[in-house]
Structures are given as C-alpha cells and as structure tokens.
Design a protein around this motif. Structure first.
Motif, PDB file in Angstrom:
ATOM      1  N   THR A  16      37.822   1.760  -2.463  1.00 33.36           N
ATOM      2  CA  THR A  16      38.322   1.676  -3.829  1.00 33.36           C
ATOM      3  C   THR A  16      38.910   3.003  -4.268  1.00 33.36           C
ATOM      4  O   THR A  16      39.929   3.038  -4.956  1.00 33.36           O
ATOM      5  N   LEU A  17      38.284   4.096  -3.870  1.00 36.29           N
ATOM      6  CA  LEU A  17      38.808   5.424  -4.202  1.00 36.29           C
ATOM      7  C   LEU A  17      40.229   5.586  -3.674  1.00 36.29           C
ATOM      8  O   LEU A  17      41.103   6.094  -4.366  1.00 36.29           O
ATOM      9  N   THR A  61      42.481   3.465  -3.216  1.00 41.56           N
ATOM     10  CA  THR A  61      43.480   2.619  -3.877  1.00 41.56           C
ATOM     11  C   THR A  61      43.584   2.912  -5.376  1.00 41.56           C
ATOM     12  O   THR A  61      44.346   2.272  -6.075  1.00 41.56           O
ATOM     13  N   ASN A  62      42.806   3.873  -5.866  1.00 40.58           N
ATOM     14  CA  ASN A  62      42.837   4.261  -7.274  1.00 40.58           C
ATOM     15  C   ASN A  62      43.562   5.599  -7.362  1.00 40.58           C
ATOM     16  O   ASN A  62      43.116   6.588  -6.779  1.00 40.58           O
ATOM     17  N   GLN A  63      44.683   5.654  -8.087  1.00 41.68           N
ATOM     18  CA  GLN A  63      45.524   6.858  -8.073  1.00 41.68           C
ATOM     19  C   GLN A  63      44.790   8.105  -8.557  1.00 41.68           C
ATOM     20  O   GLN A  63      44.881   9.165  -7.929  1.00 41.68           O
ATOM     21  N   ALA A  64      44.047   8.005  -9.635  1.00 41.62           N
ATOM     22  CA  ALA A  64      43.320   9.178 -10.148  1.00 41.62           C
ATOM     23  C   ALA A  64      42.263   9.630  -9.142  1.00 41.62           C
ATOM     24  O   ALA A  64      42.101  10.829  -8.885  1.00 41.62           O
ATOM     25  N   GLY A  65      41.565   8.671  -8.566  1.00 39.58           N
ATOM     26  CA  GLY A  65      40.550   8.991  -7.564  1.00 39.58           C
ATOM     27  C   GLY A  65      41.166   9.586  -6.314  1.00 39.58           C
ATOM     28  O   GLY A  65      40.662  10.578  -5.768  1.00 39.58           O
ATOM     29  N   LYS A  88      37.380  10.822 -17.547  1.00 40.26           N
ATOM     30  CA  LYS A  88      37.417   9.381 -17.802  1.00 40.26           C
ATOM     31  C   LYS A  88      36.422   8.969 -18.881  1.00 40.26           C
ATOM     32  O   LYS A  88      36.191   7.798 -19.097  1.00 40.26           O
ATOM     33  N   TRP A  98      35.476   2.907 -17.198  1.00 39.50           N
ATOM     34  CA  TRP A  98      35.094   2.358 -15.904  1.00 39.50           C
ATOM     35  C   TRP A  98      35.918   2.967 -14.788  1.00 39.50           C
ATOM     36  O   TRP A  98      37.138   2.991 -14.830  1.00 39.50           O
ATOM     37  N   LEU A  99      35.225   3.535 -13.816  1.00 40.42           N
ATOM     38  CA  LEU A  99      35.865   4.007 -12.588  1.00 40.42           C
ATOM     39  C   LEU A  99      35.310   3.150 -11.472  1.00 40.42           C
ATOM     40  O   LEU A  99      34.111   3.169 -11.214  1.00 40.42           O
ATOM     41  N   PRO A 100      36.139   2.397 -10.793  1.00 40.24           N
ATOM     42  CA  PRO A 100      35.644   1.429  -9.819  1.00 40.24           C
ATOM     43  C   PRO A 100      34.932   2.033  -8.620  1.00 40.24           C
ATOM     44  O   PRO A 100      34.250   1.334  -7.899  1.00 40.24           O
ATOM     45  N   PHE A 101      35.061   3.335  -8.375  1.00 40.36           N
ATOM     46  CA  PHE A 101      34.444   3.925  -7.199  1.00 40.36           C
ATOM     47  C   PHE A 101      33.206   4.731  -7.535  1.00 40.36           C
ATOM     48  O   PHE A 101      32.650   5.395  -6.683  1.00 40.36           O
TER      49      PHE A 101
END
Length: 131
Positions: free
Chosen positions: A3-4, A6-10, A119, A127-130
């Motif tokens: 997930t990290l 695929t998450n731009q900020a992560g 965040k 919510w941060l998915p990772f």
C-alpha cells in the motif's frame, strides 16, 4: 508495504528515507519493473529492458542493485531477447530486501513521523492506508 508503494505521499517519504540511507536504487528499480510490466509493444520491451539492465543490473551500473550472482547472470543471458517477466526474480528479491530491512527502519524514522504528523488535522489523524 504494498500500500505504501501505491500511495504517492507514502512513496515520496519512503524514497526520501531510502535516499538518506543511500539505497534509493531499490525502490527506483522496483518502480521501473512495475512500469516495464505494463509495456505493450515488443519494440518498447526491448528498449526498456536494456535501459533497466544498464541502469540497475550490469556490473558497475550507475544504480546497481544488490542481487545474487545467479539472478544477475540469468538476466544477463536473457537480456538479448527480453520478456515482460525477465526482471521478476530480481524484483522479488529487492522487494523482500526493502520489506525486511528498509521498511521496518522507515517506520521508526523521523521522516515517517513527519509524514504521519502532516496527515493529522487537529487531534484527528487522516487515514493513511499503510499505517
């Protein structure tokens, strides 16, 4: 870690962290492989494969990744006629290295803490998915 990536900020924060550890070539290689697997023309497969090989795989490449001899040797033998799967084994090795080594350290880093804090809105975490 999926997930990290695929998450731009992560992903940006993880890249910054890897850069601070002088190992950003790992995520760059992983991303190059993901892009490569989406290639649809034979001509582009050959040119992209050669670019990935010269940038990350061959001895003394500018961003040489740390993979075992047998994986490197197999890629070297198959690069003349590359397929969309020609970097799969190396990509798995690099993913595993990042997941077991870099990612746990990233989660303890100041870069990660700053990401989490950025965040937050007031006392509420976005919510941060990772996480």
């Amino acid at each position: 870690m999926d997930t990290l990536l695929t998450n731009q900020a992560g992903l940006d924060a993880f890249r910054t962290f890897l850069k601070s550890e002088y190992s950003e070539e790992n995520v760059e290689f992983w991303l190059a492989c993901e892009d490569f697997k989406k290639t649809d023309s034979e001509e582009k497969i050959v040119s992209k494969a050669k670019k990935i090989y010269s940038e990350f795989i061959e001895a003394d490449a500018p961003k040489e990744i740390n993979i075992d001899f047998s994986t490197r040797d197999l890629i070297s033998k198959n690069i003349a006629e590359p397929t969309l799967k020609c970097f799969d084994e190396a990509q798995k090795l690099i993913y595993s290295l990042m997941a077991k080594d870099s990612f746990p350290r990233f989660l303890k880093s100041e870069i990660y803490r700053k990401l989490v804090n950025s965040k937050q809105v007031g006392n509420h975490k976005k919510w941060l998915p990772f996480l």
